[in-house]
Scaffold this motif. Structure first.
Motif, PDB file in Angstrom:
ATOM      1  N   UNK A  55     -16.263 -17.882  27.505  1.00  0.00           N
ATOM      2  CA  UNK A  55     -16.262 -19.239  26.948  1.00  0.00           C
ATOM      3  C   UNK A  55     -17.078 -19.292  25.666  1.00  0.00           C
ATOM      4  N   UNK A  56     -18.215 -18.624  25.653  1.00  0.00           N
ATOM      5  CA  UNK A  56     -19.046 -18.605  24.447  1.00  0.00           C
ATOM      6  C   UNK A  56     -18.313 -17.890  23.327  1.00  0.00           C
ATOM      7  N   UNK A  57     -17.624 -16.818  23.642  1.00  0.00           N
ATOM      8  CA  UNK A  57     -16.849 -16.097  22.644  1.00  0.00           C
ATOM      9  C   UNK A  57     -15.764 -16.998  22.057  1.00  0.00           C
ATOM     10  N   UNK A  58     -15.115 -17.759  22.923  1.00  0.00           N
ATOM     11  CA  UNK A  58     -14.082 -18.694  22.469  1.00  0.00           C
ATOM     12  C   UNK A  58     -14.687 -19.762  21.560  1.00  0.00           C
ATOM     13  N   UNK A  75     -21.707 -27.246  18.870  1.00  0.00           N
ATOM     14  CA  UNK A  75     -23.100 -26.830  18.988  1.00  0.00           C
ATOM     15  C   UNK A  75     -23.649 -27.179  20.368  1.00  0.00           C
ATOM     16  N   UNK A  76     -23.335 -28.374  20.850  1.00  0.00           N
ATOM     17  CA  UNK A  76     -23.781 -28.786  22.182  1.00  0.00           C
ATOM     18  C   UNK A  76     -23.185 -27.879  23.259  1.00  0.00           C
ATOM     19  N   UNK A  77     -21.909 -27.534  23.107  1.00  0.00           N
ATOM     20  CA  UNK A  77     -21.250 -26.673  24.077  1.00  0.00           C
ATOM     21  C   UNK A  77     -21.910 -25.297  24.109  1.00  0.00           C
ATOM     22  N   UNK A  78     -22.156 -24.720  22.951  1.00  0.00           N
ATOM     23  CA  UNK A  78     -22.786 -23.404  22.883  1.00  0.00           C
ATOM     24  C   UNK A  78     -24.182 -23.466  23.493  1.00  0.00           C
ATOM     25  N   UNK A  79     -24.921 -24.509  23.192  1.00  0.00           N
ATOM     26  CA  UNK A  79     -26.258 -24.671  23.765  1.00  0.00           C
ATOM     27  C   UNK A  79     -26.216 -24.768  25.275  1.00  0.00           C
ATOM     28  N   UNK A  80     -25.255 -25.493  25.793  1.00  0.00           N
ATOM     29  CA  UNK A  80     -25.102 -25.635  27.238  1.00  0.00           C
ATOM     30  C   UNK A  80     -24.793 -24.285  27.877  1.00  0.00           C
ATOM     31  N   UNK A 133     -25.517 -21.332  26.632  1.00  0.00           N
ATOM     32  CA  UNK A 133     -26.719 -20.504  26.524  1.00  0.00           C
ATOM     33  C   UNK A 133     -27.698 -20.822  27.646  1.00  0.00           C
ATOM     34  N   UNK A 134     -27.825 -22.096  27.976  1.00  0.00           N
ATOM     35  CA  UNK A 134     -28.718 -22.513  29.056  1.00  0.00           C
ATOM     36  C   UNK A 134     -28.243 -21.910  30.380  1.00  0.00           C
ATOM     37  N   UNK A 135     -26.953 -21.943  30.634  1.00  0.00           N
ATOM     38  CA  UNK A 135     -26.395 -21.388  31.866  1.00  0.00           C
ATOM     39  C   UNK A 135     -26.640 -19.881  31.915  1.00  0.00           C
ATOM     40  N   UNK A 136     -26.402 -19.199  30.788  1.00  0.00           N
ATOM     41  CA  UNK A 136     -26.651 -17.758  30.743  1.00  0.00           C
ATOM     42  C   UNK A 136     -28.118 -17.444  31.016  1.00  0.00           C
ATOM     43  N   UNK A 137     -28.988 -18.248  30.463  1.00  0.00           N
ATOM     44  CA  UNK A 137     -30.410 -18.033  30.671  1.00  0.00           C
ATOM     45  C   UNK A 137     -30.763 -18.172  32.155  1.00  0.00           C
ATOM     46  N   UNK A 138     -30.202 -19.182  32.798  1.00  0.00           N
ATOM     47  CA  UNK A 138     -30.456 -19.372  34.234  1.00  0.00           C
ATOM     48  C   UNK A 138     -29.952 -18.182  35.045  1.00  0.00           C
ATOM     49  N   UNK A 139     -28.756 -17.698  34.684  1.00  0.00           N
ATOM     50  CA  UNK A 139     -28.187 -16.562  35.400  1.00  0.00           C
ATOM     51  C   UNK A 139     -29.039 -15.311  35.202  1.00  0.00           C
ATOM     52  N   UNK A 140     -29.546 -15.138  34.004  1.00  0.00           N
ATOM     53  CA  UNK A 140     -30.371 -13.961  33.716  1.00  0.00           C
ATOM     54  C   UNK A 140     -31.712 -14.005  34.451  1.00  0.00           C
ATOM     55  N   UNK A 141     -32.224 -15.200  34.666  1.00  0.00           N
ATOM     56  CA  UNK A 141     -33.517 -15.330  35.342  1.00  0.00           C
ATOM     57  C   UNK A 141     -33.395 -15.084  36.847  1.00  0.00           C
ATOM     58  N   UNK A 142     -32.204 -15.267  37.408  1.00  0.00           N
ATOM     59  CA  UNK A 142     -32.012 -15.084  38.862  1.00  0.00           C
ATOM     60  C   UNK A 142     -31.734 -13.656  39.194  1.00  0.00           C
TER      61      UNK A 142
END
Length: 96
Positions: free
Chosen positions: A21-24, A80-85, A87-96
């Motif tokens: 999705x981020x790539x898109x 920009x909002x979509x990409x930020x959202x 990124x937030x999800x990716x960050x959460x996944x990386x922290x788990x």
């Protein structure tokens, strides 16, 4: 142990989906940037070619530029909002 592997695979699958999705979105932003550059290039060419006979011509052109700029600004803000959202999800996944 098998449950942990399934959970890890599930996270991996979700991560892959978010990454796609981020790539898109990145492609959309790039396309929008190209359109903006092309639009300004065309506008500059028109300005260079035209002899302005009246203030109405200039006002009309400025209104067109303003409308295009507002639309592009809204599109950029949305993406920009979509990409930020994402990124937030990716960050959460990386922290788990």
């Amino acid at each position: 142990m098998e449950e942990i592997l399934k959970a890890i695979q599930g996270l991996h699958d979700r991560f892959d989906k978010v990454e796609k999705q981020i790539s898109h979105l990145d492609k959309q932003v790039s396309h929008l940037e190209k359109q903006t550059t092309q639009g300004f290039r065309e506008m500059n060419e028109k300005l260079d070619r035209n002899d302005w006979n009246s203030n109405e011509d200039v006002i009309s052109l400025l209104k067109t530029i303003n409308k295009n700029t507002e639309t592009l600004s809204k599109d950029t803000s949305y993406l920009s909002k979509k990409v930020g959202n994402h990124d937030m999800i990716l960050n959460r996944l990386n922290e788990n």
